[in-house]
Enzyme design. Structure first.
Site, mmCIF file in Angstrom:
data_model
loop_
_atom_site.group_PDB
_atom_site.id
_atom_site.type_symbol
_atom_site.label_atom_id
_atom_site.label_comp_id
_atom_site.label_asym_id
_atom_site.label_seq_id
_atom_site.Cartn_x
_atom_site.Cartn_y
_atom_site.Cartn_z
ATOM 1 C CB SER A 1 -0.966 -0.006 1.180
ATOM 2 O OG SER A 1 -0.363 0.656 2.273
ATOM 3 C CE LYS A 2 -1.456 6.966 -2.690
ATOM 4 N NZ LYS A 2 -2.248 7.550 -3.753
ATOM 5 N NE ARG A 3 -2.298 4.962 5.805
ATOM 6 C CZ ARG A 3 -3.204 4.131 6.308
ATOM 7 N NH1 ARG A 3 -4.261 3.815 5.588
ATOM 8 N NH2 ARG A 3 -3.062 3.643 7.517
#
Ligand code: GLU
Length: 479
Positions: free
Chosen positions: A253-255
């Site tokens: 995930s980009k997070r």
């Protein structure tokens, strides 16, 4: 025999994701293996989220990776146009056919009603889905509502009981109960088709024989198969690819991690190494040399051997493969050429020199002035931010606000960045010069550096995002 045709159908929203590269690579390998063509179709029916900039970037990213398509919006071809927004005149006739044949119905439910319905379903512990209210409208009621000008969508009818069973080229036999399938909206109130409608019609019209895409689309197959049946089309062979995961099996995930292809190109990974890493999930090779070219991957390609638990996107392994590609696979000229291409990417060499000229006293100052534009990692610590007037806690507040803008700013230019940072400072009731020091440190590792907004433009969105995340990781949590 029907000629094999595969496609990659990205939605041009945000920055091109490594998942797109992964799906594209699979399709390229499949096309090579089966002697077919790969086409590129842009799925931009979501007009609120699709941007021409993102479309451009997807194509650039795929070209950078060396993944080629034979038909597409840039190339044309026998099934043009290849951009769904330009094909909007094609879909209504199919929606009308579904309505005419009784496979679809007009739904006049308001957003408010649907929200309440879903809320109640959730409270009862049920999976939210349309309850079928408009399914029971009589033709007279439908005409009356239309005459009143009440907006409507078109939804597909779905069996209530039993299961949809199909053969997936990767997962084998898959069964999904019809009860879990929603009466999907096919046409929105503004006349635009949804992904499902456009995707099925286009795959049929573009004579796609194999649909290989991310596992997250598996649950849509029942809807798609039903549409193929309702429209009298032959369905393609579906193949779903296990999601890319971190080595600890969590979803990429980009997070948490960099996921945009441009991040990997900007910090100096070779496209060959990125493809190599992803391709290892699609081949079964004996212990031994994992450094493989696209040709070697194609020769060893075996979709049946894919690990269903998810392909691991291991950054350490990427470093290892990239190092081997740089040291062993490129000759001296090749190495130099790649290095120059990398340095000049996004105009950062020329742009960096231009900016450095405004600050330089001795030529030997140059490396110190521009090195931050090229570094993979700034190795920031909390102390770097404590040394600013803002201190660590306030730095976190500022950087969190700046991170939020990275994804929303439509255009990534010096002017747009400056305007947005000013707006953020205003929103916080601060002067620009008060919010700037922590941003300076997060971008360059220093409080004195080249002009900030120009530097952020040269670094590019994906590096700026990653540097902000790295900075926030060493700072206390901002509220
Ligand atoms: N537009 C979809 C996406 O971006 C394509 C899914 C498919 O390949 O059917 O993921």
């Amino acid at each position: 025999m029907t000629p094999v045709r595969v496609r990659i159908a990205p939605s041009p929203t945000g920055e091109p994701h490594v998942g797109t590269a992964y799906t594209a690579l699979f399709n390229v390998l499949l096309a090579r293996r089966l002697g077919g063509e790969m086409i590129l179709r842009i799925e931009d029916t979501d007009q609120t989220r699709s941007t021409p900039d993102s479309e451009q970037k997807v194509m650039e990213a795929l070209r950078w990776l060396g993944l080629h398509w034979s038909e597409g919006p840039d190339k044309g071809g026998p099934h043009a146009p290849y951009r769904q927004s330009e094909r909007r005149h094609i879909y209504p006739q199919y929606v009308d056919k579904l309505l005419h044949d009784g496979h679809a119905f007009k739904c006049f439910c308001t957003r408010e009603r649907l929200d309440v319905m879903r809320e109640e379903q959730r409270r009862r512990g049920e999976q939210p889905k349309y309850d079928g209210l408009c399914l029971h409208l009589t033709p007279e009621e439908v005409s009356a509502k239309e005459a009143e000008g009440i907006p409507h969508v078109v939804r597909m009818k779905v069996p209530e009981t039993g299961e949809c069973t199909f053969e997936d080229g990767v997962y084998g036999t898959v069964s999904i109960p019809w009860a879990s399938v929603d009466m999907q909206v096919l046409m929105k109130a503004d006349g635009m088709p949804t992904y499902h409608m456009a995707n099925v019609v286009d795959d049929h019209l573009m004579k796609i024989t194999h649909v290989a895409r991310g596992e997250e689309w598996m649950s849509s197959v029942p809807k798609h198969l039903l549409l193929y049946r309702y429209l009298g089309f032959e369905p393609p062979q579906f193949m779903h690819l296990p999601l890319l995961r971190n080595p600890d099996r969590t979803k990429l995930s980009k997070r948490r991690n960099p996921t945009s292809i441009s991040y990997f190109s900007s910090v100096g990974y070779l496209p060959e190494a990125l493809l190599n890493l992803m391709g290892l999930g699609f081949v079964s090779i004996a212990e031994g040399d994992e450094v493989m070219t696209l040709d070697e991957l194609a020769a060893a390609f075996d979709p049946g051997s894919m690990a269903k638990g998810g392909a691991v996107f291991d950054l350490q392994k990427l470093d290892y493969l990239n190092g081997r590609w740089l040291r062993e696979k490129l000759d001296e000229d090749g190495f130099r050429a790649r290095l120059l291409d990398w340095a000049m990417m996004n105009n950062r060499l020329a742009g960096g020199l231009e900016l450095a000229r405004t600050r330089i006293a001795r030529l030997g100052d140059l490396p110190d002035l521009v090195s931050f534009l090229f570094r993979s990692d700034l190795n920031l610590t909390r102390a770097d931010f404590e040394a600013t007037k803002n201190g660590a806690e306030d730095s976190a507040v500022v950087l969190k606000a700046i991170l939020a803008m990275v994804d929303t700013l439509p255009e990534w230019s010096r002017e747009a960045i400056e305007e947005e940072v000013r707006r953020i400072a205003d929103g916080m009731g601060r002067k620009l010069r008060v919010v700037i020091p922590p941003i300076f440190v997060a971008m360059s590792g220093s409080t004195r550096s080249l002009p900030l907004f120009d530097s952020m433009a040269l670094l590019g969105r994906s590096i700026v995002r990653q540097r902000l995340k790295m900075a926030l990781a060493v700072l206390p949590d901002a509220p």
